[in-house]
Design a protein around this motif. Sequence first.
Motif, short mmCIF file in Angstrom:
data_model
loop_
_atom_site.label_atom_id
_atom_site.label_comp_id
_atom_site.label_asym_id
_atom_site.label_seq_id
_atom_site.Cartn_x
_atom_site.Cartn_y
_atom_site.Cartn_z
N ARG A 26 0.84 -1.20 0.00
CA ARG A 26 0.00 0.00 0.00
C ARG A 26 0.88 1.25 0.00
N GLN A 27 1.91 1.24 0.82
CA GLN A 27 2.83 2.39 0.90
C GLN A 27 3.49 2.64 -0.46
N LEU A 28 3.91 1.59 -1.11
CA LEU A 28 4.56 1.73 -2.41
C LEU A 28 3.58 2.24 -3.47
N GLN A 29 2.35 1.75 -3.43
CA GLN A 29 1.34 2.24 -4.37
C GLN A 29 1.06 3.73 -4.16
N GLU A 30 1.04 4.14 -2.91
CA GLU A 30 0.81 5.56 -2.60
C GLU A 30 1.99 6.42 -3.03
N GLN A 31 3.19 5.82 -3.00
CA GLN A 31 4.38 6.55 -3.42
C GLN A 31 4.33 6.90 -4.90
N GLY A 32 3.88 5.96 -5.70
CA GLY A 32 3.82 6.18 -7.14
C GLY A 32 3.63 4.90 -7.92
N ALA A 33 3.34 5.05 -9.20
CA ALA A 33 3.10 3.89 -10.06
C ALA A 33 4.39 3.14 -10.36
N LEU A 34 5.50 3.85 -10.35
CA LEU A 34 6.80 3.25 -10.63
C LEU A 34 7.76 3.61 -9.51
N VAL A 35 8.29 2.59 -8.87
CA VAL A 35 9.17 2.81 -7.71
C VAL A 35 10.52 2.14 -7.98
N TRP A 36 11.57 2.90 -7.75
CA TRP A 36 12.94 2.38 -7.89
C TRP A 36 13.43 1.98 -6.51
N PHE A 37 13.87 0.71 -6.38
CA PHE A 37 14.40 0.20 -5.11
C PHE A 37 15.91 0.33 -5.12
N ASP A 38 16.41 1.26 -4.31
CA ASP A 38 17.85 1.51 -4.25
C ASP A 38 18.63 0.26 -3.88
N ARG A 39 18.12 -0.51 -2.91
CA ARG A 39 18.84 -1.69 -2.43
C ARG A 39 18.92 -2.80 -3.48
N LEU A 40 17.94 -2.86 -4.34
CA LEU A 40 17.87 -3.94 -5.34
C LEU A 40 18.40 -3.51 -6.70
N ASN A 41 18.56 -2.21 -6.89
CA ASN A 41 18.94 -1.67 -8.19
C ASN A 41 17.93 -2.14 -9.25
N ALA A 42 16.64 -2.03 -8.88
CA ALA A 42 15.56 -2.49 -9.76
C ALA A 42 14.31 -1.65 -9.52
N ALA A 43 13.44 -1.66 -10.52
CA ALA A 43 12.19 -0.92 -10.43
C ALA A 43 11.02 -1.89 -10.31
N ALA A 44 9.90 -1.38 -9.78
CA ALA A 44 8.67 -2.15 -9.69
C ALA A 44 7.50 -1.26 -10.08
N VAL A 45 6.58 -1.86 -10.80
CA VAL A 45 5.33 -1.17 -11.15
C VAL A 45 4.34 -1.56 -10.07
N THR A 46 3.79 -0.57 -9.38
CA THR A 46 3.02 -0.85 -8.18
C THR A 46 1.50 -0.79 -8.36
N ARG A 47 1.05 -0.34 -9.51
CA ARG A 47 -0.40 -0.15 -9.71
C ARG A 47 -0.89 -0.97 -10.89
N TYR A 48 -2.11 -1.44 -10.77
CA TYR A 48 -2.70 -2.33 -11.76
C TYR A 48 -2.74 -1.72 -13.16
#
Length: 118
Positions: A26-48
């Motif tokens: 939920r927190q990630l979805q509220e942050q934005g549709a596309l979130v970059w994870f610094d620790r993973l060096n990867a992005a995630a799409v958080t919304r349907y």
Amino acid sequence: MTVMIQRSSIDIFEDSVLVNPWPVYRQLQEQGALVWFDRLNAAAVTRYAECRNILRLPHIFISGKGVGLNDAVNAQSEGSVLGSDEPLHGKLKSVLLERFSPQLSPNSRRKSKIRRML
């Protein structure tokens, strides 16, 4: 359409997140549709909606070079439905859809047989 990439320092593999990921999702979805994870060096799409749009652009968002977070996972999924691009992806997907479509499930076959008997 321009999408702003939000940054996150969340460790999605932390034990507490793995046990109960929903608040973090939920927190990630509220942050934005596309979130970059610094620790993973990867992005995630958080919304349907955004995820669905991306999946409809396989010529831009490819899977054949890997969708995992490390080379070992990518090597294992190479050539699979998940780890392939067209035309192989379409061929593999059609085999799965043929075998797992709701029309072919044992339950639906039983229902169809019962309907014919009535």
